[in-house]
Motif scaffolding. Structure first.
Motif, PDB file in Angstrom:
ATOM      1  N   SER A  68       0.837  -1.203   0.000  1.00 46.17           N
ATOM      2  CA  SER A  68       0.000   0.000   0.000  1.00 46.17           C
ATOM      3  C   SER A  68       0.873   1.255   0.000  1.00 46.17           C
ATOM      4  CB  SER A  68      -0.933   0.002   1.219  1.00 46.17           C
ATOM      5  OG  SER A  68      -1.829  -1.080   1.177  1.00 46.17           O
ATOM      6  N   PHE A  72       1.507   3.964  -2.962  1.00 42.76           N
ATOM      7  CA  PHE A  72       1.215   5.368  -2.683  1.00 42.76           C
ATOM      8  C   PHE A  72       2.403   6.243  -3.095  1.00 42.76           C
ATOM      9  CE2 PHE A  72       0.937   9.128   0.054  1.00 42.76           C
ATOM     10  CZ  PHE A  72      -0.370   9.512  -0.180  1.00 42.76           C
ATOM     11  N   GLY A 205      -8.722  10.812  -2.949  1.00 45.79           N
ATOM     12  CA  GLY A 205      -7.536  11.583  -3.301  1.00 45.79           C
ATOM     13  C   GLY A 205      -7.817  13.075  -3.262  1.00 45.79           C
ATOM     14  N   THR A 227      -0.555  11.838   6.510  1.00 48.38           N
ATOM     15  CA  THR A 227      -0.580  11.109   5.242  1.00 48.38           C
ATOM     16  C   THR A 227      -0.500   9.594   5.454  1.00 48.38           C
ATOM     17  OG1 THR A 227       1.817  11.441   5.001  1.00 48.38           O
ATOM     18  CG2 THR A 227       0.372  13.012   3.905  1.00 48.38           C
ATOM     19  N   VAL A 231      -3.295   6.954   4.003  1.00 47.75           N
ATOM     20  CA  VAL A 231      -3.031   5.737   3.229  1.00 47.75           C
ATOM     21  C   VAL A 231      -3.775   4.551   3.834  1.00 47.75           C
ATOM     22  CG1 VAL A 231      -1.258   4.089   2.502  1.00 47.75           C
ATOM     23  CG2 VAL A 231      -0.781   6.541   2.426  1.00 47.75           C
ATOM     24  N   TYR A 235      -6.983   2.559   1.965  1.00 50.46           N
ATOM     25  CA  TYR A 235      -6.962   1.113   1.705  1.00 50.46           C
ATOM     26  C   TYR A 235      -8.052   0.400   2.509  1.00 50.46           C
ATOM     27  CZ  TYR A 235      -5.711  -3.746   1.424  1.00 50.46           C
ATOM     28  OH  TYR A 235      -5.779  -5.098   1.216  1.00 50.46           O
ATOM     29  N   VAL A 249      -5.651   3.207  -3.352  1.00 45.55           N
ATOM     30  CA  VAL A 249      -4.459   3.884  -2.828  1.00 45.55           C
ATOM     31  C   VAL A 249      -3.643   4.492  -3.959  1.00 45.55           C
ATOM     32  CG1 VAL A 249      -2.212   3.468  -1.766  1.00 45.55           C
ATOM     33  CG2 VAL A 249      -4.271   2.594  -0.679  1.00 45.55           C
ATOM     34  N   TYR A 250      -3.428   3.736  -5.028  1.00 41.84           N
ATOM     35  CA  TYR A 250      -2.616   4.238  -6.132  1.00 41.84           C
ATOM     36  C   TYR A 250      -3.273   5.438  -6.811  1.00 41.84           C
ATOM     37  CZ  TYR A 250       0.076   4.420 -10.445  1.00 41.84           C
ATOM     38  OH  TYR A 250       0.851   4.850 -11.488  1.00 41.84           O
ATOM     39  N   ALA A 253      -3.146   8.547  -4.696  1.00 46.28           N
ATOM     40  CA  ALA A 253      -1.805   9.135  -4.710  1.00 46.28           C
ATOM     41  C   ALA A 253      -1.540   9.875  -6.016  1.00 46.28           C
ATOM     42  CB  ALA A 253      -0.750   8.049  -4.499  1.00 46.28           C
ATOM     43  N   HIS A 271       7.660   9.746   2.098  1.00 45.74           N
ATOM     44  CA  HIS A 271       7.095   8.480   1.626  1.00 45.74           C
ATOM     45  C   HIS A 271       8.084   7.687   0.780  1.00 45.74           C
ATOM     46  CE1 HIS A 271       2.978   8.445   3.117  1.00 45.74           C
ATOM     47  NE2 HIS A 271       3.020   9.752   3.052  1.00 45.74           N
TER      48      HIS A 271
END
Length: 497
Positions: A68, A72, A205, A227, A231, A235, A249-250, A253, A271
């Motif tokens: 995850s 991210f 997002g 942050t 995340v 998720y 999550v993707y 981000a 990150h």
């Protein structure tokens, strides 16, 4: 307490050894991921360390958590302007490519191992996706530049193909446990996961950008914590509602990475560090989990399946998936070769293992062996194959930024880097003549290894890197002006006739 202290000491020692080993592995051309796995195996119950770690549930939890944060971080670094041209091919590889790979590897494994078709397809699903952590790590570690759309396509594909592999793995595990069910029963689950995960990712997002900019926390150190919680929330909420948590999550981000928010630079760097931590911890844990003696018993069959995946299944899947797009053959071949397998197959292999599905132990050991051979063979030969296919390119020089700026949270200003491309409409013009917004201040120019203090009479050149302190709205206008091509202004100024 003695056991807890020993565990903390052991984890720190293994992590430290892994970090030090990356220096040696880089010089030898060995991917760091392979070193992390090897250290974990050496420290395991059958290795020199004798650490008894046989907990697939803990490994699965760590894997989901780590992937995850890796996704991210990759999403934050994904620029929409580079993704837009490869959106169609990337989605095709992430869906059709994964499905084709599952089918081809599944049929080959069924024939080779003499197992049921569902078990073969389950093995195919487990190893079907390229691994974002492996791809991002190896490309970064080898400082590899690729021409054209190859690199953004690979990074985009590896960032979004995990949901498809997760769906197929969970669905086929259910079919293996309940063979009386029809395969069509998993279709509604696929639609729900993709649609809900995608929608929640985009919405959350945007909500995350709004929250970071509006919350105005009393301490700067709380923003990284914020942050991290976002995340986990994205998720957890997406997965709890039946969507794909990885996809959510993707995409969240990506939305954040293409928006302006306070502390963006420092949070992105934070990150990146979290990603490195999880990559080391994840591969160490997976190395501890495996029993090398069990790998030896499946080595021959696993090697054949791994070679079939690299040289047959992946290339066929890539070429079939990319048929509608006019890419060069050498670019498609490079995409096929960079189908690295990393932590994802091993994490996915824990799903049937925990459910005690038929052939789960065999699938786990073969998946682990495939990861070893993929990282070892494909990871170490990336520069060579890129040169042979004539798709290698020098990496763009990364400008060191000596000015640091930490927003207070009270305003919406930030210090960012804007590169001036050759052919831009601002090239050859004085700063005073550009009439940039008053809320945008050019504070430093990096040119040819030198730093220039800007003045109104300073003329901009192609390749300049500008550090600009600006309000977010003004920054968007500056970027749009810099991105304009000079030819457009020439045509406008020439007029008719």
């Amino acid at each position: 307490m003695h056991q807890i202290e020993t565990a903390i000491f052991g984890a720190a020692l293994l992590g430290l050894l892994s970090i030090i080993a990356t220096k040696v592995s880089g010089r030898l051309g060995i991917p760091g991921l392979l070193v992390f796995l090897a250290i974990g195996m050496l420290a395991g119950s059958e290795g020199l360390g004798g650490i008894d770690f046989d907990d697939p549930l803990a490994a699965q939890f760590l894997g989901i958590l780590g992937l995850s944060f890796i996704l991210f971080s990759g999403g934050l670094a994904t620029q929409w302007r580079t993704v837009r041209p490869v959106l169609g091919p990337g989605l095709a590889l992430a869906t059709l490519g994964v499905a084709f790979t599952t089918l081809l590897v599944g049929l080959f494994a069924t024939w080779l191992l003499g197992i049921s078709l569902v078990e073969g397809l389950l093995l195919g699903a487990v190893v079907s996706s390229t691994d974002a952590s492996a791809v991002f790590s190896v490309l970064r570690e080898r400082a590899l530049g690729l021409k054209g759309q190859v690199k953004p396509l690979l990074e985009f594909e590896s960032g979004i193909n995990d949901p498809m592999a997760v769906f197929l793995t969970i669905g086929l595990t259910e079919l293996a446990l309940h063979p009386e069910q029809s395969g069509w029963t998993i279709v509604p689950m696929f639609l729900r996961q993709m649609l809900l995960g995608g929608l929640l990712g985009l919405l959350l997002g945007r909500a995350s950008v709004w929250l970071v900019n509006r919350l105005n926390l009393p301490f700067d150190g709380l923003y990284p914590v914020l942050t991290v919680m976002l995340v986990l929330l994205i998720y957890g909420l997406s997965a709890a509602l039946g969507g794909s948590g990885f996809l959510a999550v993707y995409l969240a981000a990506v939305v954040m990475g293409n928006s302006e928010f306070i502390h963006k630079r420092s949070l992105t760097q934070f990150h990146e560090g979290i990603t490195q931590l999880f990559e080391i911890g994840l591969f160490l844990a997976l190395g501890l989990l495996v029993f090398p003696s069990q790998l030896l018993s499946v080595a021959t069959a696993a090697l054949l399946i791994s070679l079939f995946l690299m040289f047959v299944a992946r290339p066929i899947s890539v070429y079939l998936s990319l048929l509608p797009w006019p890419m060069k053959k050498r670019e498609k071949s490079m995409v096929a070769w960079v189908g690295l397998r990393g932590a994802v197959p091993i994490v996915l292999a824990t799903f049937p293992l925990l459910e005690r599905a038929p052939g789960a132990n065999l699938i786990f050991n073969i998946a682990f062996f495939i990861v070893l051979t993929s990282v070892l063979l494909q990871g170490t030969t990336l520069p060579l194959v890129a040169r042979l296919l004539r798709v290698s390119a020098p990496l763009p020089e990364k400008t060191p930024l000596f000015l640091e700026y930490t927003p207070t949270g009270a305003g919406r200003n930030d210090l960012v880097e804007v590169n001036v491309p050759h052919g831009s409409s601002v090239v050859g013009r004085r700063i005073v003549d550009l009439h940039f917004p008053k809320e945008a201040l050019i504070v430093l120019i990096h040119r040819g290894g030198q730093f220039i203090i800007p003045r109104g009479a300073t003329t901009l050149e192609g390749g300049d890197s500008l550090q600009i302190l600006a309000h977010h709205d003004a920054l968007r206008e500056v970027r749009a002006r810099v991105a304009e091509r000079a030819a457009l202004e020439v045509e406008e100024s020439a007029g008719p006739g």
